[in-house]
Design a protein around this motif. Structure first.
Motif, mmCIF file in Angstrom:
data_model
loop_
_atom_site.group_PDB
_atom_site.id
_atom_site.type_symbol
_atom_site.label_atom_id
_atom_site.label_comp_id
_atom_site.label_asym_id
_atom_site.label_seq_id
_atom_site.Cartn_x
_atom_site.Cartn_y
_atom_site.Cartn_z
ATOM 1 N N GLU A 181 -29.889 -26.935 19.085
ATOM 2 C CA GLU A 181 -28.833 -26.150 19.527
ATOM 3 C C GLU A 181 -27.716 -26.676 19.416
ATOM 4 O O GLU A 181 -27.233 -27.483 19.900
ATOM 5 C CB GLU A 181 -29.104 -25.768 21.028
ATOM 6 C CG GLU A 181 -30.404 -24.846 21.167
ATOM 7 C CD GLU A 181 -30.505 -24.545 22.786
ATOM 8 O OE1 GLU A 181 -29.563 -24.871 23.440
ATOM 9 O OE2 GLU A 181 -31.724 -24.140 23.272
ATOM 10 N N HIS A 182 -26.802 -26.251 18.423
ATOM 11 C CA HIS A 182 -25.545 -26.674 18.058
ATOM 12 C C HIS A 182 -24.531 -26.311 19.027
ATOM 13 O O HIS A 182 -24.471 -24.967 19.336
ATOM 14 C CB HIS A 182 -25.082 -26.488 16.645
ATOM 15 C CG HIS A 182 -26.142 -27.180 15.623
ATOM 16 N ND1 HIS A 182 -25.995 -28.403 15.294
ATOM 17 C CD2 HIS A 182 -27.041 -26.658 14.865
ATOM 18 C CE1 HIS A 182 -26.726 -28.705 14.242
ATOM 19 N NE2 HIS A 182 -27.674 -27.668 14.225
ATOM 20 N N ALA A 183 -23.314 -26.915 19.026
ATOM 21 C CA ALA A 183 -22.363 -26.765 20.135
ATOM 22 C C ALA A 183 -21.892 -25.317 19.910
ATOM 23 O O ALA A 183 -21.396 -24.486 20.706
ATOM 24 C CB ALA A 183 -21.495 -27.938 20.500
ATOM 25 N N GLU A 184 -21.576 -25.063 18.670
ATOM 26 C CA GLU A 184 -20.639 -23.968 18.255
ATOM 27 C C GLU A 184 -21.204 -22.697 18.197
ATOM 28 O O GLU A 184 -20.747 -21.529 18.320
ATOM 29 C CB GLU A 184 -20.043 -24.051 16.912
ATOM 30 C CG GLU A 184 -21.141 -24.421 15.681
ATOM 31 C CD GLU A 184 -21.615 -25.551 15.370
ATOM 32 O OE1 GLU A 184 -21.748 -25.629 14.045
ATOM 33 O OE2 GLU A 184 -21.640 -26.723 16.150
ATOM 34 N N PHE A 185 -22.547 -22.690 18.486
ATOM 35 C CA PHE A 185 -23.478 -21.416 18.708
ATOM 36 C C PHE A 185 -24.026 -21.293 20.101
ATOM 37 O O PHE A 185 -24.930 -20.605 20.428
ATOM 38 C CB PHE A 185 -24.713 -21.367 17.712
ATOM 39 C CG PHE A 185 -24.404 -21.584 16.207
ATOM 40 C CD1 PHE A 185 -23.477 -20.849 15.743
ATOM 41 C CD2 PHE A 185 -24.424 -22.842 15.535
ATOM 42 C CE1 PHE A 185 -23.029 -20.910 14.299
ATOM 43 C CE2 PHE A 185 -23.965 -23.090 14.162
ATOM 44 C CZ PHE A 185 -23.310 -22.060 13.685
ATOM 45 N N ASP A 186 -23.708 -22.160 21.212
ATOM 46 C CA ASP A 186 -24.471 -22.457 22.233
ATOM 47 C C ASP A 186 -23.533 -21.654 23.397
ATOM 48 O O ASP A 186 -22.224 -22.198 23.612
ATOM 49 C CB ASP A 186 -24.400 -23.612 22.724
ATOM 50 C CG ASP A 186 -25.194 -24.083 24.151
ATOM 51 O OD1 ASP A 186 -25.694 -23.045 24.538
ATOM 52 O OD2 ASP A 186 -25.232 -25.059 24.723
ATOM 53 N N PHE A 187 -23.776 -20.625 23.846
ATOM 54 C CA PHE A 187 -22.958 -19.812 24.785
ATOM 55 C C PHE A 187 -23.511 -19.577 26.287
ATOM 56 O O PHE A 187 -24.694 -19.633 26.175
ATOM 57 C CB PHE A 187 -22.456 -18.430 24.184
ATOM 58 C CG PHE A 187 -21.645 -18.489 22.935
ATOM 59 C CD1 PHE A 187 -20.495 -18.519 22.929
ATOM 60 C CD2 PHE A 187 -22.488 -18.628 21.674
ATOM 61 C CE1 PHE A 187 -19.600 -18.531 21.782
ATOM 62 C CE2 PHE A 187 -21.755 -18.632 20.499
ATOM 63 C CZ PHE A 187 -20.379 -18.659 20.690
ATOM 64 N N CYS A 188 -22.931 -19.350 27.175
ATOM 65 C CA CYS A 188 -21.421 -19.349 27.424
ATOM 66 C C CYS A 188 -20.901 -20.306 28.364
ATOM 67 O O CYS A 188 -21.482 -20.710 29.311
ATOM 68 C CB CYS A 188 -20.934 -17.903 28.071
ATOM 69 S SG CYS A 188 -19.162 -17.639 28.452
#
Length: 357
Positions: A181-188
């Motif tokens: 899980e990469h930071a830029e795709f991990d929400f919210c």
């Protein structure tokens, strides 16, 4: 006398078997997703509805504007089809919202809002389910849909978070390796999510960093925010006296791991997992396993309809396998995306498979 009795008994058994077979066919229902991206006049639409009904389709999950639904509902009912309002929920590309409520949109672990910086594609703009203002806005949206005269149901789509991990088939398309899980795709990680979570747990999610994917409490919090939103929307639709259903990711585990969607916990009238086997580099036989996992998770009291991606099933043998695998996995029917992809052989095969379900 004995021969006469045996003949009568045999006749009764045959009649019972025919009755049971007919009942089994009535228990199965079959749907299509259609309308998205298509501009049709009434003549074209009516031709499609006639073909769908002749093939054994029960109803249509139809996507259009609120103003156009009354005519489409009337046309569908004219030909004996159900019509459900199919709409995107959390993914909202709406200029009014973007101008007036940018703070309603989700924020990634690296601090970027989907209102301004979208993952993957430009239309991936996602509302945050933790905000009560968002829930109330969406409640009004589904209430308007549910108020369309004689509509049969509201069908929720994109009722989840953005994909933290894409299906494997899409990795190459976006030049990504998503083995974590990469930071830029991990929400919210918006202020409201962080503050609400901290009040619940005493933990600051904004400080989790790369340990965030392993934090079960934080993961559950994201599930719960979507779950609570679904519960509010479900109550609003049912208050109008119609059904509420949803298109969801295949299998409860895939849905939770890829898009923070805990759909087996929802109280819907029916579930439509998108068992798009090719997205996961699987064969059509995999659909049986996906359906079995889904039906086991929701129990036998609610129906599951297996979503089938027709563009990846141009081979008619594979198309038939996908439908039969759905049945073997416990689905009560199929939902096809979309009839615009059908060849004459698809129509013929579909009618045969429904008739022999």
């Amino acid at each position: 006398m004995m021969k006469w009795w045996n003949k009568l008994l045999g006749l009764v058994i045959i009649v019972m078997l025919l009755f049971l077979t007919a009942c089994q066919k009535q228990l199965s229902q079959h749907y299509v997703w259609m309308g998205e991206g298509k501009i049709e006049n009434n003549v074209e639409l009516e031709k499609m509805f006639v073909k769908l009904k002749d093939a054994g389709i029960t109803g249509v999950m139809y996507q259009t504007t609120l103003q156009k639904y009354p005519k489409v509902v009337s046309l569908a009912h004219k030909h004996g089809l159900e019509l459900h309002a199919w709409q995107n929920i959390m993914r909202r590309y709406d200029n009014t919202l973007l101008n007036e409520h940018k703070d309603w949109y989700t924020v990634s672990r690296d601090g970027k809002s989907t209102a301004e910086d979208q993952p993957y594609v430009y239309y991936y703009k996602w509302l945050c389910p933790s905000k009560q203002e968002v829930r109330d806005y969406l409640t009004e949206l589904v209430e308007d849909l549910a108020s369309v005269p004689n509509i049969d149901g509201v069908h929720l789509d994109y009722i989840r978070h953005s994909d933290v991990i894409l299906p494997t088939q899409l990795w190459e398309k976006y030049n990504l390796v998503m083995d974590k899980e990469h930071a830029e795709f991990d929400f919210c990680y918006c202020d409201n999510c962080v503050e609400t979570y901290k009040l619940k747990t005493g933990e600051d999610a904004s400080r989790l960093g790369d340990s965030a994917p392993d934090n079960e409490k934080w993961r559950q919090f994201r599930y719960d925010m979507v779950n609570e939103t679904v519960e509010q929307l479900t109550k609003a639709v049912r208050a109008k006296g119609i059904k509420v259903t949803a298109a969801v990711f295949p299998t409860p585990d895939i849905a939770r791991n890829l898009v923070r969607q805990d759909w087996s916990s929802w109280n819907l009238d029916a579930y439509y997992p998108m068992n798009y086997h090719s997205f996961y580099e699987e064969s059509p036989d995999w659909i049986r396993t996906a359906c079995a996992e889904g039906t086991m998770a929701i129990g036998n009291n609610k129906p599951l309809y297996s979503g089938i991606f027709v563009p990846s099933l141009q081979n008619i043998k594979d198309f038939k396998t996908a439908i039969r695998s759905s049945k073997k996995g416990g689905a009560k029917g199929v939902c096809l995306f979309t009839p615009y992809s059908f060849s004459d052989k698809h129509w013929e095969a579909l009618a045969y498979e429904i008739d022999n379900w």
